[in-house]
Design an enzyme around this catalytic site. Structure first.
Site, PDB file in Angstrom:
ATOM      1  N   ASP A 262       8.163 -10.055   9.263  1.00 40.29           N
ATOM      2  CA  ASP A 262       9.286 -10.123   8.324  1.00 40.29           C
ATOM      3  C   ASP A 262      10.576 -10.119   9.122  1.00 40.29           C
ATOM      4  O   ASP A 262      10.859  -9.165   9.853  1.00 40.29           O
ATOM      5  CB  ASP A 262       9.254  -8.936   7.354  1.00 40.29           C
ATOM      6  CG  ASP A 262      10.429  -8.957   6.396  1.00 40.29           C
ATOM      7  OD1 ASP A 262      10.525  -9.916   5.606  1.00 40.29           O
ATOM      8  OD2 ASP A 262      11.265  -8.029   6.450  1.00 40.29           O
TER       9      ASP A 262
ATOM     10  N   GLU B 274       7.462 -15.816   6.368  1.00 41.18           N
ATOM     11  CA  GLU B 274       8.031 -16.248   5.092  1.00 41.18           C
ATOM     12  C   GLU B 274       8.995 -17.398   5.348  1.00 41.18           C
ATOM     13  O   GLU B 274       9.829 -17.329   6.237  1.00 41.18           O
ATOM     14  CB  GLU B 274       8.766 -15.081   4.428  1.00 41.18           C
ATOM     15  CG  GLU B 274       9.284 -15.400   3.040  1.00 41.18           C
ATOM     16  CD  GLU B 274       9.948 -14.199   2.389  1.00 41.18           C
ATOM     17  OE1 GLU B 274      10.187 -14.246   1.169  1.00 41.18           O
ATOM     18  OE2 GLU B 274      10.220 -13.217   3.104  1.00 41.18           O
TER      19      GLU B 274
ATOM     20  N   CYS C  82      -0.864  -1.805  -4.340  1.00 40.79           N
ATOM     21  CA  CYS C  82      -1.374  -2.074  -5.684  1.00 40.79           C
ATOM     22  C   CYS C  82      -0.901  -3.418  -6.241  1.00 40.79           C
ATOM     23  O   CYS C  82      -1.371  -3.837  -7.303  1.00 40.79           O
ATOM     24  CB  CYS C  82      -0.959  -0.962  -6.648  1.00 40.79           C
ATOM     25  SG  CYS C  82      -1.511   0.681  -6.136  1.00 40.79           S
TER      26      CYS C  82
ATOM     27  N   CYS D 196       5.647   2.934  -4.964  1.00 47.00           N
ATOM     28  CA  CYS D 196       4.748   2.208  -5.863  1.00 47.00           C
ATOM     29  C   CYS D 196       4.657   2.952  -7.200  1.00 47.00           C
ATOM     30  O   CYS D 196       4.323   4.151  -7.233  1.00 47.00           O
ATOM     31  CB  CYS D 196       3.368   2.076  -5.229  1.00 47.00           C
ATOM     32  SG  CYS D 196       2.172   1.210  -6.278  1.00 47.00           S
TER      33      CYS D 196
ATOM     34  N   CYS E  73       0.532   4.021  -7.756  1.00 42.68           N
ATOM     35  CA  CYS E  73      -0.158   5.060  -6.977  1.00 42.68           C
ATOM     36  C   CYS E  73       0.789   6.069  -6.357  1.00 42.68           C
ATOM     37  O   CYS E  73       0.350   7.068  -5.789  1.00 42.68           O
ATOM     38  CB  CYS E  73      -1.016   4.422  -5.883  1.00 42.68           C
ATOM     39  SG  CYS E  73      -0.070   3.484  -4.653  1.00 42.68           S
TER      40      CYS E  73
ATOM     41  N   ASP F 193      10.819  -3.073   4.827  1.00 45.35           N
ATOM     42  CA  ASP F 193      10.480  -4.173   5.729  1.00 45.35           C
ATOM     43  C   ASP F 193       9.007  -4.153   6.122  1.00 45.35           C
ATOM     44  O   ASP F 193       8.365  -5.205   6.233  1.00 45.35           O
ATOM     45  CB  ASP F 193      11.363  -4.117   6.975  1.00 45.35           C
ATOM     46  CG  ASP F 193      12.833  -4.311   6.655  1.00 45.35           C
ATOM     47  OD1 ASP F 193      13.120  -4.985   5.647  1.00 45.35           O
ATOM     48  OD2 ASP F 193      13.687  -3.789   7.397  1.00 45.35           O
TER      49      ASP F 193
END
Length: 377
Positions: free
Chosen positions: A194, A278, A334, A350, A353, A360
């Protein structure tokens, strides 16, 4: 281009490549004068061909954009201007090739209409198609002779084209060669990368590569040099010296950035069988006036380009996710989507969870599966 991914770049065996080596020349005063004359003649022919092709089309509607017609025009110019006969014919014909390339980009809507080259501001360069050869730390240039250069590479393949150009620090030669190269041995490791500004690259392994910020670091000295240049009288010798200092400083920054990018990309290609990245629309991101200077300083496009051709050379796989893929807003544990995530949020939690991730590292982990499925060799 990098925005369209790399699905067609992987080759099972890539032995023959086209590589360009660039060396600094050590010409004598007489040879340097010949360099300037050859570059000036190539620029003169380019401008004459551009004027001739434009005026002919406006007057008669006749299309003169062909290499055959332009080479015939060069022969006519050589009979009219005796100084053109001092240059090698390849250096003059390369001007026609450059003009034809400019027309091609224009008609493909990849650039504007070709413009005349200024004697003061245009880059001085000329090109040979054949006839050059290397012996030790000297290179033979037709109609110039043996020229010494700083040789930093032992093995040089079959020379195809030779370009001599002038930069702020002196004259350089670029040898475009056909070489044999062996792919790297297969490894099992894959990685997601990234790219960013706070850290130049964040790997899915958790490693973060610091952003060197070459231009930002050199900006203070650059401001001082530019202030000194602005005080000099236009047309004076001191202004020319100050202008050369500014140009050399810019060249130094560019060389530092390129050195950093080559070391990083080579390391990634050597250590990993597949790399997931990306696709970045850098041109669109540069429209952000607050981040444009930092994005330009980072040079992401060049890093992705180097990853592309080095992976192709050495039997690695480079896979790019679509630019609209929400790698930062999607949790890697998830797959939950965080629609309200802001650029200032450096950590994410998240909602399913409850795990907390560095922004990053989470993006890099989401990019790793892009490459995981392409590790077979």
């Amino acid at each position: 281009m990098i925005e369209h991914g790399f699905s067609d770049l992987y080759l099972w065996k890539m032995n023959t490549i086209r590589r360009t080596h660039k060396f600094r020349l050590r010409p004598t005063a007489e040879q340097e004068q010949q360099f300037r004359q050859f570059a000036g003649n190539a620029r003169f022919v380019y401008n004459r061909l551009l004027a001739w092709s434009s005026e002919t089309y406006k007057a008669t509607g006749e299309n003169t954009i062909s290499r055959k017609l332009m080479c015939a025009k060069i022969t006519q110019l050589k009979s009219e201007y005796d100084f053109l006969n001092h240059s090698h014919v390849h250096t003059l014909q390369s001007a026609a090739d450059d003009l034809l390339s400019g027309y091609k980009r224009f008609f493909n809507k990849q650039g504007g209409y070709p413009r005349f080259k200024s004697k003061r501001h245009a880059k001085q360069s000329f090109r040979y198609k054949s006839g050059a050869k290397v012996a030790g730390d000297t290179v033979w240039l037709p109609k110039i002779g043996w020229v010494r250069f700083y040789r930093s590479v032992e093995q040089i393949g079959q020379i195809k084209t030779v370009t001599v150009s002038r930069c702020a620090s002196g004259w350089y030669i670029s040898l475009s060669c056909v070489e044999e190269i062996e792919p790297y041995s297969s490894v099992q490791q894959t990685v997601g990368v990234d790219l960013g500004l706070s850290h130049y690259a964040t790997l899915s392994t958790g490693e973060k590569v610091d952003n060197p910020r070459h231009y930002r670091t050199a900006e203070r000295k650059l401001r001082r040099l530019q202030r000194s240049l602005s005080r000099k009288q236009k047309g004076s010798a001191n202004r020319a010296k100050a202008r050369a200092k500014v140009a050399r400083h810019h060249e130094k920054v560019a060389n530092m950035r390129k050195d950093f990018q080559h070391k990083l990309t080579t390391r990634l290609v050597v250590e990993n069988q597949a790399i997931g990245v990306e696709s970045l629309h850098v041109k669109g991101m540069m429209r952000n006036r607050r981040l444009a200077k930092s994005i330009g300083d980072a040079g992401w496009s060049e890093t992705l380009r180097q990853l592309q051709y080095k992976s192709e050379w050495h039997g690695r796989r480079l896979e790019a996710k679509d630019r609209f893929y929400p790698s930062s807003k999607t949790t890697n544990c998830c797959g939950a989507y965080l629609a309200d995530l802001k650029l200032s949020d450096r950590e994410i939690t998240c909602p399913d969870c409850g795990q907390t991730w560095d922004r990053d590292i989470n993006a890099a982990l989401n990019l790793k599966p892009v490459a995981v499925g392409h590790t077979d060799t």
